[in-house]
Motif scaffolding. Structure first.
Motif, PDB file in Angstrom:
ATOM      1  N   ARG A  34      70.599  28.191  51.274  1.00 42.53           N
ATOM      2  CA  ARG A  34      69.323  28.917  51.201  1.00 42.53           C
ATOM      3  C   ARG A  34      68.134  28.055  51.561  1.00 42.53           C
ATOM      4  O   ARG A  34      67.039  28.564  51.793  1.00 42.53           O
ATOM      5  N   SER A  35      68.315  26.744  51.585  1.00 42.60           N
ATOM      6  CA  SER A  35      67.187  25.864  51.877  1.00 42.60           C
ATOM      7  C   SER A  35      66.678  26.064  53.295  1.00 42.60           C
ATOM      8  O   SER A  35      65.501  25.867  53.581  1.00 42.60           O
ATOM      9  N   GLY A  36      67.585  26.465  54.207  1.00 42.39           N
ATOM     10  CA  GLY A  36      67.188  26.722  55.582  1.00 42.39           C
ATOM     11  C   GLY A  36      66.837  25.483  56.375  1.00 42.39           C
ATOM     12  O   GLY A  36      66.352  25.573  57.496  1.00 42.39           O
ATOM     13  N   ALA A  37      67.076  24.291  55.810  1.00 44.25           N
ATOM     14  CA  ALA A  37      66.739  23.050  56.511  1.00 44.25           C
ATOM     15  C   ALA A  37      67.689  22.829  57.684  1.00 44.25           C
ATOM     16  O   ALA A  37      68.872  23.158  57.624  1.00 44.25           O
ATOM     17  N   LYS A  38      67.139  22.264  58.779  1.00 42.92           N
ATOM     18  CA  LYS A  38      67.952  22.019  59.965  1.00 42.92           C
ATOM     19  C   LYS A  38      69.007  20.944  59.727  1.00 42.92           C
ATOM     20  O   LYS A  38      70.045  20.925  60.366  1.00 42.92           O
ATOM     21  N   ASP A  39      68.717  20.024  58.796  1.00 43.49           N
ATOM     22  CA  ASP A  39      69.652  18.933  58.536  1.00 43.49           C
ATOM     23  C   ASP A  39      70.525  19.200  57.312  1.00 43.49           C
ATOM     24  O   ASP A  39      71.014  18.282  56.678  1.00 43.49           O
ATOM     25  N   THR A  40      70.717  20.483  56.970  1.00 45.22           N
ATOM     26  CA  THR A  40      71.587  20.828  55.845  1.00 45.22           C
ATOM     27  C   THR A  40      72.999  20.311  56.108  1.00 45.22           C
ATOM     28  O   THR A  40      73.563  20.549  57.172  1.00 45.22           O
ATOM     29  N   PRO A  41      73.595  19.574  55.151  1.00 41.04           N
ATOM     30  CA  PRO A  41      74.940  19.025  55.387  1.00 41.04           C
ATOM     31  C   PRO A  41      75.993  20.120  55.445  1.00 41.04           C
ATOM     32  O   PRO A  41      75.854  21.167  54.807  1.00 41.04           O
ATOM     33  N   ARG A  42      77.041  19.899  56.212  1.00 40.92           N
ATOM     34  CA  ARG A  42      78.183  20.807  56.223  1.00 40.92           C
ATOM     35  C   ARG A  42      79.056  20.491  55.011  1.00 40.92           C
ATOM     36  O   ARG A  42      79.079  19.361  54.518  1.00 40.92           O
ATOM     37  N   VAL A  43      79.788  21.499  54.552  1.00 39.86           N
ATOM     38  CA  VAL A  43      80.566  21.384  53.319  1.00 39.86           C
ATOM     39  C   VAL A  43      82.042  21.613  53.602  1.00 39.86           C
ATOM     40  O   VAL A  43      82.421  22.542  54.315  1.00 39.86           O
ATOM     41  N   VAL A  44      82.875  20.721  53.048  1.00 43.08           N
ATOM     42  CA  VAL A  44      84.319  20.935  53.000  1.00 43.08           C
ATOM     43  C   VAL A  44      84.684  21.058  51.526  1.00 43.08           C
ATOM     44  O   VAL A  44      84.502  20.110  50.758  1.00 43.08           O
ATOM     45  N   PHE A  45      85.156  22.226  51.125  1.00 38.59           N
ATOM     46  CA  PHE A  45      85.523  22.428  49.730  1.00 38.59           C
ATOM     47  C   PHE A  45      86.891  21.810  49.439  1.00 38.59           C
ATOM     48  O   PHE A  45      87.802  21.877  50.266  1.00 38.59           O
ATOM     49  N   THR A  46      87.020  21.208  48.259  1.00 36.67           N
ATOM     50  CA  THR A  46      88.292  20.653  47.793  1.00 36.67           C
ATOM     51  C   THR A  46      88.559  21.254  46.414  1.00 36.67           C
ATOM     52  O   THR A  46      87.799  21.023  45.482  1.00 36.67           O
ATOM     53  N   THR A  47      89.602  22.055  46.297  1.00 34.85           N
ATOM     54  CA  THR A  47      89.841  22.748  45.042  1.00 34.85           C
ATOM     55  C   THR A  47      91.321  23.047  44.869  1.00 34.85           C
ATOM     56  O   THR A  47      92.077  23.071  45.839  1.00 34.85           O
TER      57      THR A  47
END
Length: 252
Positions: free
Chosen positions: A75-88
């Motif tokens: 939701r931050s909308g920042a261009k440099d938002t990190p990508r996420v790899v979920f581990t569960t």
């Protein structure tokens, strides 16, 4: 072009799992571990001090879980938002992970081969984000390659040329992208607003809360609608002013 190292953060409330992920990151040449956290709240604070390219993120954690952290970042909308790899350890979160634009989903217990597959996916994504190298083009050189965007369709990215897009219809969390030569639209899990930001304004215009049209594909216009092929799309009051300006240029 040399791809820069991807900075990474690992977040997991289980010490053994956190240690394993950190070890995997450190043995991968193109990854650099810059933060390890046992809670999502600590990770959020760490991101303010040290932005990263990629987060390996557990889901089930106390106080703030991984999905909630991913939603905050999305939701931050920042261009440099990190990508996420979920581990569960719980596969029922796969659909939720997809909704927050997760890059990948690793189901515990996983080995280094599965980890490396996700890391390579992150590297491929980073390669696509690199700015093109500016090279002078001689007069006799062929025209540059056609422009395109990547649409997230299920668990893959599909390349779609701008020139082939007819119009886009927004449906809450999804969009339907109608293209030349196909009666079936491309269904992508993204918002119309997010897609609008990726489309060049010189070639596309939003004329309705639910529609973006290709200016190149407009067959006919009125003051309240446009026709693309056999489809008539209304122009809503909210977008009348820019459309009127376009219409004046189109008819001059």
């Amino acid at each position: 072009m040399t791809l820069p190292t991807l900075t990474c953060m690992a977040v997991d409330d289980e010490p053994l799992a956190l240690g394993l992920i950190c070890a995997f990151i450190e043995q991968t040449p193109f990854l650099k571990l810059v933060g390890r956290y046992s809670s999502a709240i600590e990770a959020l604070r760490g991101l303010h001090e040290q932005p990263v390219d990629l987060i390996f993120l557990d889901i089930q954690m106390p106080d703030l879980n991984g999905l909630e952290l991913a939603r905050i970042l999305d939701r931050s909308g920042a261009k440099d938002t990190p990508r996420v790899v979920f581990t569960t350890a719980f596969n029922q979160y796969a659909i939720e992970g997809y909704k927050v634009d997760a890059l990948d989903y690793l189901l515990k217990p996983f080995g280094y081969d599965e980890f490396l597959r996700a890391a390579n996916k992150a590297r491929s994504y980073a390669e696509r984000q690199q700015p093109p190298v500016s090279i002078p083009i001689p007069v006799s050189a062929p025209e540059p390659e056609e422009e395109y965007l990547f649409l997230k369709v299920e668990y893959q990215l599909v390349r779609v040329a701008f020139k082939n897009i007819l119009y886009v219809e927004g449906l809450k969390d999804y969009v339907k992208v109608y293209v030349l030569g196909s009666t079936k639209p491309i269904l992508s899990l993204t918002s119309l607003k997010a897609l609008e930001e990726k489309l060049p304004s010189r070639r596309f215009m939003r004329i309705h809360r639910s529609y973006i049209v290709s200016l190149e594909q407009i067959k006919a216009v009125t003051r309240n609608s446009v026709q693309i092929g056999e489809i008539t799309i209304p122009v809503s009051d909210q977008y009348k002013e820019p459309f009127t300006q376009f219409l004046s240029r189109w008819t001059s």
